[in-house]
Structures are given as C-alpha cells and as structure tokens.
Design an enzyme around this catalytic site. Structure first.
Site, PDB file in Angstrom:
ATOM      1  N   GLY A   1     116.946 -73.352 -37.329  1.00 22.20           N
ATOM      2  CA  GLY A   1     116.278 -74.510 -37.924  1.00 22.20           C
ATOM      3  C   GLY A   1     117.326 -75.458 -38.478  1.00 22.20           C
TER       4      GLY A   1
ATOM      5  N   LYS B   1     114.001 -70.834 -22.076  1.00 20.86           N
ATOM      6  CA  LYS B   1     112.791 -71.577 -22.413  1.00 20.86           C
ATOM      7  C   LYS B   1     111.609 -70.608 -22.333  1.00 20.86           C
ATOM      8  CE  LYS B   1     109.897 -75.153 -22.566  1.00 20.86           C
ATOM      9  NZ  LYS B   1     109.729 -75.750 -23.907  1.00 20.86           N
TER      10      LYS B   1
ATOM     11  N   CYS C   1     104.338 -71.468 -31.001  1.00 11.26           N
ATOM     12  CA  CYS C   1     104.451 -72.813 -30.439  1.00 11.26           C
ATOM     13  C   CYS C   1     103.337 -73.708 -30.963  1.00 11.26           C
ATOM     14  CB  CYS C   1     104.410 -72.785 -28.915  1.00 11.26           C
ATOM     15  SG  CYS C   1     104.597 -74.444 -28.224  1.00 11.26           S
TER      16      CYS C   1
ATOM     17  N   SER D   1     115.377 -71.085 -28.024  1.00 15.30           N
ATOM     18  CA  SER D   1     114.528 -71.241 -26.838  1.00 15.30           C
ATOM     19  C   SER D   1     114.062 -72.687 -26.657  1.00 15.30           C
ATOM     20  CB  SER D   1     113.308 -70.325 -26.970  1.00 15.30           C
ATOM     21  OG  SER D   1     112.406 -70.574 -25.917  1.00 15.30           O
TER      22      SER D   1
HETATM   23  C1  FMN Z   1     112.736 -79.758 -27.235  1.00 16.39           C
HETATM   24  C2  FMN Z   1     112.423 -78.432 -27.843  1.00 16.39           C
HETATM   25  C3  FMN Z   1     111.769 -77.457 -27.089  1.00 16.39           C
HETATM   26  C4  FMN Z   1     111.466 -76.221 -27.632  1.00 16.39           C
HETATM   27  N1  FMN Z   1     110.856 -75.278 -26.859  1.00 16.39           N
HETATM   28  C5  FMN Z   1     110.607 -74.035 -27.366  1.00 16.39           C
HETATM   29  C6  FMN Z   1     110.045 -73.012 -26.543  1.00 16.39           C
HETATM   30  O1  FMN Z   1     109.776 -73.211 -25.361  1.00 16.39           O
HETATM   31  N2  FMN Z   1     109.822 -71.789 -27.103  1.00 16.39           N
HETATM   32  C7  FMN Z   1     110.134 -71.519 -28.408  1.00 16.39           C
HETATM   33  O2  FMN Z   1     109.932 -70.393 -28.849  1.00 16.39           O
HETATM   34  N3  FMN Z   1     110.684 -72.467 -29.206  1.00 16.39           N
HETATM   35  C8  FMN Z   1     110.917 -73.715 -28.713  1.00 16.39           C
HETATM   36  N4  FMN Z   1     111.498 -74.674 -29.522  1.00 16.39           N
HETATM   37  C9  FMN Z   1     111.832 -74.367 -30.914  1.00 16.39           C
HETATM   38  C10 FMN Z   1     113.294 -73.984 -31.064  1.00 16.39           C
HETATM   39  O3  FMN Z   1     113.604 -72.829 -30.316  1.00 16.39           O
HETATM   40  C11 FMN Z   1     113.679 -73.770 -32.543  1.00 16.39           C
HETATM   41  O4  FMN Z   1     112.890 -72.720 -33.059  1.00 16.39           O
HETATM   42  C12 FMN Z   1     113.453 -74.990 -33.415  1.00 16.39           C
HETATM   43  O5  FMN Z   1     113.746 -76.170 -32.691  1.00 16.39           O
HETATM   44  C13 FMN Z   1     114.282 -74.982 -34.704  1.00 16.39           C
HETATM   45  O6  FMN Z   1     115.671 -75.002 -34.453  1.00 16.39           O
HETATM   46  P1  FMN Z   1     116.576 -76.354 -34.426  1.00 16.39           P
HETATM   47  O7  FMN Z   1     116.252 -77.130 -35.641  1.00 16.39           O
HETATM   48  O8  FMN Z   1     117.984 -75.880 -34.331  1.00 16.39           O
HETATM   49  O9  FMN Z   1     116.159 -77.107 -33.186  1.00 16.39           O
HETATM   50  C14 FMN Z   1     111.807 -75.942 -28.986  1.00 16.39           C
HETATM   51  C15 FMN Z   1     112.451 -76.916 -29.732  1.00 16.39           C
HETATM   52  C16 FMN Z   1     112.767 -78.149 -29.191  1.00 16.39           C
HETATM   53  C17 FMN Z   1     113.478 -79.166 -30.019  1.00 16.39           C
END
Ligand code: FMN
Ligand code: FAD
Lengths: 317, 263
Positions: free
Chosen positions: A253, A55, A140, A31
């Site tokens: 992650g 999102k 969040c 997301s």
């Molecule tokens: C730019 C950005 C925006 C994010 N927005 C949300 C969000 O709106 N809702 C949510 O549940 N997680 C949000 N996340 C978290 C991601 O969904 C994910 O849990 C986290 O980034 C870990 O995964 P990754 O290391 O592959 O990015 C966001 C992450 C990033 C980097």
C-alpha cells in the site's frame, strides 16, 4: 566480491521465509501492477525479485470494465480495471511457460465469483509446474460478484480460504481488503481457515468526480485507491494484523521507496509488495531492493529479519 | 532499454498554452504515432507519467521534439522546464501509423492532434507519398508550423472553428467536402474523439482505409496494468479490450467501438 560476501551466506542477509517459501529478498510485485512479468522483463531482471506475483486469474476470461479505468488523484491512483485477464486456461498455456523460467517463486493470484470457483482454480493450478503458491484475492473492489464481497465478512472469507485450502497443498495466501470495520477479525478468520499467510492491503474504494461534466470520471463510477496516499492506512492495517495473527504478513500500500518498505517491515510485515510504484517507474522494485541492502550495510545489520516487527513504541497503547 | 533521462534542449511557447520541447535522449529510432511516457517531477503529485506523442525526431542530433498543450499539473511542470533540466522518460512506446509508399494520403489533425501528424507527414513524404494535410484548429493563432509543412511539400488545408483562417467550421466538414471529388488511398487522423469518429464514418462511406490515434488515461504505458484499455472489434465481430499504450495508440478506424452500445 565485497567484504563478508559469499554466495552461500550473502551479506547482509535479505532472505525471508514465508508460507514455506524461501524468498531471496522480501520484495515482490503487487498483483495487477506487473502483468504476467513479460511486460516488464525488458526493464527488470525478474531473477532479482523476491517472488513473482501475477495479475488476478479467473476461471473464464474477463474483459474488464468500461474506460476510463484509471485516474490520478493527489499522490494516488484510482483504478477500476475489473480483473481483465485471459482466464485460467490461457494463463496456464501462454503465461506460465514464461514465468517458470525464472528463479523466484511464482505466486498466482486467483479470483472467483463463487466459493466453488475459487476451489476449482486452486485444484487446477495445483498440478501446474512452476506454481509455488496461491494468493487468494477476496478483496477486489471492482467486480460485482465475489471479490470484496467475500473479503469483507470474516465468515465468508473463511469459507473461501477453507475451500481453497482443501483443494490444494500449495501455500495459500489470503489477500485482504481494508474496506472493512475490523480487518483483524478477517485476518484471524482466514488464519483459522488455513491460510499460510495474509497479504494486505488491497485498494481502498473511492471515486473521482468531474465537476464540470457533472459525471464520475471512471467508467465504472467507483474504483480502488492505491499509491502513496494510502500508505498510512496500510501501515496501520499491517501493524494491527501482524500482532494479531501467527502467520506471516505481506505488507503493501503505497510503497515507493526502500524507506517505505522498511516502515512496513518495522510494523511487522515479513515481506512487501510494490504496486503503483511499478506503474510510475518500471525499475522501482530493483531500487527498493538495492536501498534495503544499503540500509542494512550502513547500519551494520546482518539480517533483514532483525528489522521485521522492530517498531519501538515508546508509549504503549 | 527504453527507460532514459533526457535533457531539455529547448522549451518554448508556440501558441496560446502550447509548447514545443526538444529533448536530447538516447533512444532507438521512433516511428510516427509512437509516444514517450514522461515523469513530471520527482514528487508523488503528479504521480503517473504523462504520455506525449513524438512530434519529430532528429537522428543526427539525438533529439526528439514534443508539442504539448498545458492542461493540468503534469504539462504545467513540463512547461516550466528550461534548457539543461532533466526529464525521465520511457519510450518510444506503442504501435504507430503504418505508412504506404507512393500513394495519396489525407492527414487529418484536430487541435493538439497535430503533434504526431507533423512527424507522420515528414515520413510519408520521404516514402514518396502525396500528402494533403487537413488541419482543424479553434482559431488562427493556434496554427503551427505552416511554413515547415509547405517546405516539405505538403498541401495544407486549414479549417478554423471561428472562421479566422481557411475553411470556417470543422475540419471534418472540410474533409467531407473534398472527399466528393478527391480520391485518397489512406486517411490518418489524430484529434478529439468525436472528430475521429467523424473521420471513421467518412472513411467507411468512401471505403478508404483509415488509421486513428486514440487517447485514454494511462498508467504503466507498458501494457501491464490494462488501465488504458479501449473497446475494439475483433475479427469475428465481437468486442474485446486492447491497450492504447501497447496495442495502440494507433488503431485501424473500423476496429474502434466509437459508442459502446451498453453505455
Ligand atoms: C492497476 C491496478 C491493478 C490491480 N489489480 C489487482 C488484481 O488483479 N488483484 C489484486 O489482488 N490486487 C490488484 N491490485 C491491488 C494491488 O495489488 C495492491 O494491493 C494495491 O494497489 C496497494 O498497493 P500499492 O499502493 O503499492 O499499489 C491492483 C492495483 C492497481 C493499481
Ligand atoms: C498516446 C497519447 C499521446 C498523446 N500525445 C499528446 C501530445 O503530443 N500533445 C499533447 O498536448 N497531449 C498529448 N496527449 C494527451 C496528454 O497525455 C494529456 O494532455 C496529459 O497527460 C495531461 O496531463 P496533465 O497532468 O497536464 O493534466 P491533468 O488533467 O492534471 O492530468 C490528470 C490525469 O489525467 C490524464 N489525462 C488528462 N488528459 C488526458 C488525455 N487527453 N489523454 C490521456 N490522459 C489524459 C493525465 O495523464 C493524468 O494521469 C496524448 C495522450 C495519449 C494517450
């Protein structure tokens, strides 16, 4: 067609079942890193993904936080977007028509600042055509009310999930924060409250400092860390939670490659979500799906489900 | 599809810390003010792509040019590329400058803000505009491509902060002095934020429409993550956020919230 491949029984099998959903493969966007799909549709065939995850949506539109909202850290990304989104109504009117054209199930991520708001979101999304499941963001780190405040306490987390559970018959996925002493306690509490799956991890709270200006780099001062830097923390959390709950786990992650995805499946994730990697390369998820398929073929594994939870621990703790 | 692998044709130092790179790429024709988003290596550090404006485009050769200042690990990686090296890129991205034709235009560049305005100057002249190019740099050794600009038929007005060439002082002071006598139909600017704010102020005073190219830390480059959002005024006067990557980087100057009042 390659040997052993036919439409009804693709080989190798990448299909996984999750919270009553059948995913053609276990790879979906995390997301917030994939917008509402449209932004990426020039680069990615959305029909190739396991699921589409939006999102976070809030009841009312949110402007988000002051810039700068992103800063790179070693092998990581700190963000403080602050849940900028157009609000539920605009989402339903302007974003869902696009998303429901695609085959993969649409998982709508919701965020509220009160328990009632979460329930209201769930109620109103229930009847929206094309919504396959809800992912409840109680994790969040970038908003003052709600978000992580709920996810960092097992009782509060359970209250939110219970309210959502009662408001909808859609599958409910609880998205958990790693910013807690014991993520297992939260996972068990939301399972008990009726979650059909859990997804983890959301970002780790952190900050970046500009030592020359003597100021925080992010406009919001603090943000959430994602990307390769957090993978070990995420793997550990998924490993612990997957052994402690019966519901399936969506692991995320720092997943950048098929290898990373395999690691999450091995520690027990039923599916994986790819976040920061999408921001680095829009085709990351496609490469990961392809890599998983290649791996299974090379190792003569018929079914990806054989990998899930397959971690071998030579010296049990 | 605008995800590509470009091949470095040339990459050389043109001023202290400033490099010019030519990349052979198969992309659609970019407009001035648009940018490319480059992956700097295959490792996870640097992780994100780096946005760089298109400095020039050669349709026949299928080459884009970039002009960049080395400020950190991404640009240092780029500076180390040699001909034949490959670079992954996205683009052209964003909304560039909107050019009129047959008008008198002021282009105002501060430092490396020169990069997109060079391409803009060429395009503006091709559309029959008269171009006065205000270029502000720290010191004379940072002056670039004066001959090329002169050959195009640009009137170049230089300001150096140390007084080593042209007007001694800020380029916006030079522009302010000229605005007392000269009439422009449009102002186009790229450079540091305070310079852009000063340009916006002058443009408002003289009621000249101005377009400015903004910079912000950026992640996806595609408008999805909202990481590079900046506050701008909506038509009703309320503030909203728009992405530098997809709704910019060029904005009408009067829409930009220069100093958020809540800060
Ligand atoms: C730019 C950005 C925006 C994010 N927005 C949300 C969000 O709106 N809702 C949510 O549940 N997680 C949000 N996340 C978290 C991601 O969904 C994910 O849990 C986290 O980034 C870990 O995964 P990754 O290391 O592959 O990015 C966001 C992450 C990033 C980097
Ligand atoms: C639309 C746009 C066009 C640009 N065009 C040019 C150009 O033509 N020539 C040029 O020299 N520079 C340009 N810049 C600035 C350039 O992107 C940064 O200097 C560059 O990203 C720095 O990367 P680094 O790894 O060397 O520095 P680091 O300081 O190590 O970068 C760390 C992080 O901060 C970000 N960052 C640092 N400075 C800036 C900045 N000024 N703007 C945005 N992000 C920044 C980086 O992208 C990276 O994510 C442009 C920026 C934008 C937004």
């Amino acid at each position: 067609m390659e040997k052993g491949e036919d439409k009804a029984h693709p080989y190798p099998n990448l299909t996984v079942e999750l919270a009553g959903l059948k995913l053609q493969n276990p790879v979906m966007p995390a997301s917030g890193t994939f917008g509402f799909g449209e932004e990426y549709s020039r680069y990615v065939d959305l029909n190739a993904l396991g699921a589409l995850v939006t999102k976070s949506i809030t009841l009312e539109p949110r402007l988000g936080n002051l810039p700068p909202r992103v800063v790179e850290t070693p092998a990581g990304l700190l963000n403080s977007i602050g849940l900028q989104n157009p609000g539920l109504e605009v989402f339903i009117r302007e974003k869902m028509p696009f998303l429901r054209r695609f085959k993969p199930p649409v998982i709508v991520n919701i965020a509220g600042s009160t328990v009632e708001e979460y329930a209201e979101l769930a109620r109103r999304l229930e009847k929206v055509p094309g919504v396959a499941a809800l992912e409840v963001n109680i994790s969040c780190p970038n908003v003052k009310e709600g978000g992580m405040a709920f996810g960092s306490d097992p009782q509060q987390a359970a209250r939110v999930i219970k309210a959502v559970r009662q408001a909808t018959s859609l599958p409910v996925i609880a998205k958990l924060t790693p910013n807690v002493t014991d993520i297992v306690a939260v996972a068990q509490a939301v399972e008990e409250a009726g979650a059909d799956a859990v997804s983890l991890i959301n970002t780790l709270t952190g900050m970046a400092v500009d030592w020359e200006k003597r100021r925080p780099v992010l406009g919001n001062i603090v943000g959430g860390l994602s990307g390769p830097a957090i993978k070990p923390v995420a793997l550990y959390a998924v490993w612990r939670v997957a052994r402690a709950v019966r519901v399936p786990v969506i692991g995320m992650g720092g997943i950048m490659s098929a290898r990373d995805a395999l690691e999450f499946l091995l520690v027990g994730a039923r599916a994986v979500a790819v976040g920061t990697a999408n921001l680095v390369s829009p085709r990351s998820m496609l490469e990961i799906i392809h890599g998983l398929k290649e791996y299974l073929r090379e190792h003569n594994i018929d079914d990806i489900n054989e990998i899930i939870g397959g971690l071998e621990v030579p010296f049990p703790l | 599809m605008s995800l590509w692998i470009g091949e470095v044709v040339a990459n050389f130092l043109v001023a202290p810390d400033i490099y010019r790179m030519r990349l052979r790429v198969d992309i659609e024709e970019p407009g001035p003010g648009q940018f490319v988003h480059l992956r700097c290596g295959l490792r996870y550090d640097p992780l994100l792509r780096r946005p760089l404006s298109i400095h020039d485009f050669d349709m026949d050769k299928g080459e884009i040019e970039l002009l960049y200042r080395v400020v950190g690990k991404g640009t240092a990686w780029l500076a180390a590329r040699v001909p034949g090296d490959k670079v992954s890129g996205l683009g052209p991205l964003g909304r560039g400058f909107i050019l009129p034709s047959g008008k008198t235009l002021a282009l105002v560049a501060g430092g490396i803000g020169f990069a997109p305005l060079f391409f803009l100057a060429r395009k503006a002249l091709a559309l029959g505009n008269r171009v006065i190019f205000y270029l502000g740099v720290r010191s004379r050794e940072h002056l670039l491509r004066q001959k090329d600009l002169a050959e195009f038929g640009v009137q170049l007005e230089i300001a150096t902060e140390d007084g080593s060439a042209g007007f001694p002082g800020l380029v916006t002071d030079l522009l302010a002095a000229h605005l007392r006598n000269l009439r422009f139909d449009g102002i186009f600017a790229c450079g540091p934020k305070n310079m852009l704010a000063a340009v916006a102020g002058l443009a408002a005073t003289y009621s000249i429409p101005a377009q400015v190219s903004l910079e912000e830390h950026m992640a996806c480059g595609l408008g999805a993550c909202r990481g590079c959002a900046v506050p701008v005024y909506r038509e009703d006067g309320n503030v909203t956020y728009e992405n530098v990557c997809s709704e910019g980087p060029v904005f009408p100057a009067h829409r930009v919230v220069w100093k958020p009042s809540w800060r």
